[in-house]
Design an enzyme around this catalytic site. Structure first.
Site, short mmCIF file in Angstrom:
data_model
loop_
_atom_site.label_atom_id
_atom_site.label_comp_id
_atom_site.label_asym_id
_atom_site.label_seq_id
_atom_site.Cartn_x
_atom_site.Cartn_y
_atom_site.Cartn_z
N ASP A 1 -3.09 2.54 -6.06
CA ASP A 1 -1.81 2.72 -4.92
C ASP A 1 -1.76 1.30 -4.01
OD1 ASP A 1 -4.26 3.13 -3.84
OD2 ASP A 1 -3.73 4.87 -2.49
N GLU A 2 -2.19 0.56 -4.54
CA GLU A 2 -2.26 -0.90 -3.67
C GLU A 2 -2.53 -2.07 -4.43
OE1 GLU A 2 -5.15 -1.67 -0.56
OE2 GLU A 2 -6.63 0.08 -1.26
N ASP B 1 0.92 -1.29 -0.09
CA ASP B 1 0.02 0.02 -0.08
C ASP B 1 0.91 1.18 -0.05
OD1 ASP B 1 -2.18 1.85 0.14
OD2 ASP B 1 -2.99 1.04 2.09
#
Length: 373
Positions: A120-121, A26
């Site tokens: 983003d993850e 993350d």
């Protein structure tokens, strides 16, 4: 979360896939961190990615802004009140997607089994593919180091035997941290956790659980599955499995998303005429999710649930996909004219969605870089 890292006893219900090695990575305050990296004048300052004004919302907030209580999806007007010194920056999703692809390339050095959740993850299955490294922990550390050294950004990681535990672990030592939950450590990691950290436990569910005397995972473990189901229905069944760290879902590489949507249960039952502001809010939320993945949809869906729990859906297929949140909201609001219910009908839930998704990028490989759930 700032929680403990490991434990010693193994729960009886957690073992089905203890041979799996899953890493959840993350990125830390991704959009805001990219802005701070690319503009040195923003470093150390409270940065809010998003527009100003009554209809704008926060897409992301730097850790400096989060200290004031600013969070993503918060109305920008509230963010301004909480942090008058905040620097507002318009989002640049094309740039964020480009950086996300660089992060994805780093992942691919260690495994081809990558399931992105957003820009983003992502989950990585490193059970057998580890880029020559011996352990999943070593993979997670190598990825974090590469992101730091090559992209000048930071990421947090969780390492565990399934997706649920890995995702919970990646939150444990943010920002720029790692947490490893080994099979024998599951109980010590899970039992003290407040239930709000579990996926699907939002504020309303948390209030309901609190009323039942359930505050932590340990409180849930003290109940039988039958009792939880009696109290909470399917939510109780899911909560029971989460409390024991059970998650059978495999990491699914390149899973194509077919739709995107957002919905909200209203605090009060409302008439049809009063729904427009709530439709607009859900359209904005849906649009943000779609933008993060780099796509839009040519079919707009309006979902309503009446006070007596009847579900209604109306949809409209468009010649061209909406190009803004305002257009999506306008299309969804127009569907109110097709609801066809008596004026006395009250509604308890509003949702807005898009299907027939298409990439907003010209790159024919863009399908591989979509936002996935």
């Amino acid at each position: 979360m700032g929680r403990q890292k490991q434990g010693t006893s193994e729960p009886t219900a957690q073992a089905a896939h203890s041979e799996r090695r899953i890493v959840h990575v993350d990125m830390d305050a991704f959009y805001a961190s990219v802005e701070q990296r690319d503009d040195p004048s923003l470093r150390g300052r409270p940065v809010v990615v998003g527009g100003r004004g009554a209809r704008s919302v926060v897409a992301a907030a730097s850790y400096e802004a989060r200290r004031f209580g600013v969070r993503s999806a918060m109305p920008s007007t509230r963010a301004e009140r909480l942090c008058p010194e905040a620097v507002f920056v318009a989002p640049d999703f094309a740039r964020y997607r480009a950086v996300s692809q660089q992060v994805r390339a780093i992942f691919a050095r260690y495994t081809p089994i990558i399931e992105p959740l957003s820009l983003d993850e992502a989950y990585l299955d490193v059970t057998t593919h580890r880029g020559g490294l011996e352990t999943a922990t070593a993979v997670a550390e190598a990825i974090r180091s590469a992101i730091r050294d090559e992209l000048h950004l930071t990421a947090s990681a969780g390492v565990a035997t399934n997706k649920l535990l890995a995702k919970l672990a990646s939150d444990a030592n943010k920002p720029d941290g790692i947490c490893v939950v080994r099979p024998q450590a599951v109980d010590r990691f899970l039992l003290p956790l407040p239930l709000r950290y579990l996926p699907g436990v939002g504020p309303k569910t948390q209030q309901r659980l609190s009323a039942l005397g359930l505050q932590t995972v340990a409180d849930v473990r003290a109940q039988s599955e039958a009792q939880l189901i009696e109290w909470l229905g399917r939510t109780g069944e899911r909560l029971f499995q989460q409390a024991y760290g059970i998650d059978e879902r495999p990491v699914q590489a390149e899973r194509i998303r077919k739709s995107v949507s957002a919905e909200d249960t209203l605090s009060d039952d409302l008439s049809l005429e009063a729904l427009a502001p709530h439709i607009t809010a859900m359209a904005e939320k849906t649009w943000r999710t779609a933008q993060r993945g780099g796509y839009s949809g040519r079919t707009v869906i309006l979902k309503l649930k009446t006070a007596d729990f009847r579900i209604l859906t109306r949809h409209s297929s468009l010649g061209t996909a909406p190009t803004s949140a305002d257009e999506l909201a306008e299309c969804a609001t127009a569907l109110l004219d097709r609801v066809g219910m008596p004026a006395s009908t009250r509604f308890r839930l509003v949702g807005v969605g898009m299907t027939n998704l298409q990439s907003t990028e010209q790159d024919p490989q863009a399908e591989q870089h979509r936002l996935f759930d």
